[in-house]
Design a protein around this motif. Structure first.
Motif, short mmCIF file in Angstrom:
data_model
loop_
_atom_site.label_atom_id
_atom_site.label_comp_id
_atom_site.label_asym_id
_atom_site.label_seq_id
_atom_site.Cartn_x
_atom_site.Cartn_y
_atom_site.Cartn_z
N ASP A 19 0.93 -1.28 -0.18
CA ASP A 19 -0.18 -0.11 -0.08
C ASP A 19 1.21 1.32 -0.27
N THR A 20 1.86 1.44 0.96
CA THR A 20 2.77 2.12 0.86
C THR A 20 3.49 2.35 -0.95
N LEU A 21 3.98 1.71 -1.23
CA LEU A 21 4.86 1.51 -2.81
C LEU A 21 3.84 1.92 -3.34
N LEU A 22 2.11 1.50 -3.51
CA LEU A 22 1.65 2.32 -4.72
C LEU A 22 1.35 3.73 -3.91
N ALA A 23 1.13 4.21 -3.16
CA ALA A 23 0.86 5.52 -2.38
C ALA A 23 2.11 6.88 -2.80
N ASN A 24 3.27 5.91 -3.27
CA ASN A 24 4.07 6.79 -3.49
C ASN A 24 4.33 7.29 -4.81
N GLY A 25 3.41 6.38 -5.37
CA GLY A 25 3.87 6.01 -6.80
C GLY A 25 4.80 5.20 -7.84
N ILE A 26 5.10 4.28 -6.78
CA ILE A 26 6.21 2.87 -7.77
C ILE A 26 4.69 1.85 -8.34
N GLN A 27 5.50 1.67 -9.57
CA GLN A 27 4.90 0.51 -9.40
C GLN A 27 5.15 -0.66 -9.15
N VAL A 28 4.53 -1.62 -8.82
CA VAL A 28 4.87 -3.18 -8.21
C VAL A 28 4.38 -3.73 -9.83
N THR A 29 5.50 -4.58 -10.25
CA THR A 29 4.70 -5.75 -10.70
C THR A 29 4.59 -6.98 -10.33
N GLY A 30 4.56 -7.09 -9.23
CA GLY A 30 4.05 -8.55 -8.92
C GLY A 30 3.94 -9.03 -6.99
N ILE A 31 2.87 -9.69 -6.43
CA ILE A 31 4.08 -9.90 -5.52
C ILE A 31 4.25 -11.08 -5.13
N LEU A 32 5.39 -11.75 -4.13
CA LEU A 32 5.38 -13.62 -4.08
C LEU A 32 5.72 -13.85 -2.65
N ASP A 33 4.51 -15.09 -3.29
CA ASP A 33 3.99 -15.00 -1.62
C ASP A 33 4.05 -16.87 -1.68
N ALA A 34 4.67 -17.84 -1.90
CA ALA A 34 3.95 -19.66 -1.52
C ALA A 34 2.61 -19.91 -1.27
N LYS A 35 2.48 -18.53 -0.11
CA LYS A 35 0.95 -19.25 0.15
C LYS A 35 -0.12 -18.62 -0.43
N ALA A 36 0.00 -17.43 -1.11
CA ALA A 36 -1.03 -16.88 -1.48
C ALA A 36 -1.44 -18.13 -2.75
N GLN A 37 -2.75 -17.30 -3.39
CA GLN A 37 -3.54 -17.82 -3.92
C GLN A 37 -3.13 -17.62 -5.48
N LEU A 38 -2.70 -18.71 -6.23
CA LEU A 38 -1.36 -17.92 -7.59
C LEU A 38 -2.53 -16.98 -8.30
N SER A 39 -3.13 -16.71 -9.49
CA SER A 39 -3.69 -15.80 -10.20
C SER A 39 -4.86 -14.48 -9.64
N GLY A 40 -4.25 -14.42 -7.94
CA GLY A 40 -5.35 -13.45 -7.32
C GLY A 40 -4.34 -12.76 -7.19
N GLN A 41 -5.28 -11.33 -6.78
CA GLN A 41 -4.54 -10.28 -6.93
C GLN A 41 -4.74 -9.46 -5.03
N LEU A 42 -4.01 -8.74 -5.25
CA LEU A 42 -3.44 -7.87 -3.97
C LEU A 42 -3.20 -6.24 -3.88
N LEU A 43 -4.42 -5.59 -3.66
CA LEU A 43 -4.05 -4.28 -3.99
C LEU A 43 -4.36 -4.25 -5.47
N GLY A 44 -4.83 -5.00 -6.35
CA GLY A 44 -4.66 -5.09 -7.69
C GLY A 44 -3.38 -4.81 -8.21
N VAL A 45 -2.90 -6.17 -8.16
CA VAL A 45 -1.02 -5.99 -7.93
C VAL A 45 -1.54 -7.59 -7.83
N PRO A 46 -0.46 -8.77 -9.40
CA PRO A 46 -1.04 -9.86 -8.88
C PRO A 46 0.12 -10.49 -8.33
N VAL A 47 -0.72 -12.02 -8.06
CA VAL A 47 0.42 -12.48 -7.42
C VAL A 47 0.82 -13.60 -8.14
N LEU A 48 2.28 -13.98 -8.16
CA LEU A 48 2.85 -14.34 -8.87
C LEU A 48 3.83 -15.95 -8.78
#
Length: 213
Positions: A19-48
């Protein structure tokens, strides 16, 4: 070539970081987390996927952000930072737009300064340090690598925090105190004496209750 930014971890701290990165205008390519649901998104950013996703990513133009929190032990945060550094990746530092940070500080690679933080002149933050929500770090404090300062902490002037220490929410450390390596200061503690390496202290005034193995 434009840079890619990946957040490691989709838990509570990871979401706040994102959330902080996005508020700062930093474009986030993706989120990496083996426990997160694949093909999902978090705050509009894909879980890869998990960390293995980086096996096919060039470190030359890719930056990582450490989204792992502390509970209160910090070894997972420290380990992922160390492993990814050996693979050639660089960690991005950032500060929340609402943080009040002196221009006269030193901030190492991968540092995170969260919402409402105040940092005064002469402070040094080494690599992979977190200064969490609304913490106050006064003049000439030294926060060593991988240490985690939890929400609402107050460090008075000339406090030194050694590597991989954890200072819990709302704790207060009076001036000129040294917090040892791998030490844990419990939430709400008032530290009036030096804390040796590995000690776990709680209370007001803070007293030893154990050792961080």
């Amino acid at each position: 070539m434009s840079e890619s930014v990946y957040v490691l971890g989709a838990g509570g701290h990871g979401r706040v970081v994102l959330d902080t990165l996005l508020a700062n205008g930093i474009q986030v390519t993706g989120i990496l987390d083996a426990k997160a649901q694949l093909s999902g998104q978090l705050l509009g950013v894909p879980v890869l996927g998990g960390d293995e996703y980086l096996d096919n990513v060039s470190s030359a133009n890719s930056f990582l952000v450490n989204g792992l929190g502390a509970n209160p032990k910090i070894f997972r945060r420290r380990n992922i930072f160390t492993v990814m550094k050996t693979r050639g990746f660089t960690f991005k530092s950032f500060k929340h737009l609402s943080a009040i940070v002196s221009s006269a500080i030193s901030m190492g690679e991968g540092c995170q300064v969260m919402a409402g933080v105040v940092i005064q002149a002469g402070v040094t933050l080494e690599e992979n340090v977190v200064i969490n929500t609304r913490a106050s770090i006064d003049h000439d404090c030294m926060i060593s690598a991988h240490s985690f300062i939890a929400p609402g902490v107050t460090l008075c002037g000339n406090v030194t925090v050694a590597s991989s220490a954890f200072i819990g929410a709302g704790a207060v450390v009076i001036p000129n105190i040294h917090i040892g390596e791998n030490a844990i200061v419990g939430a709400g503690a008032v530290v009036t004496k030096p804390v040796p390496d590995g000690w776990i202290v709680v209370g007001n005034p803070a007293v030893k209750i154990g050792v961080n193995n």
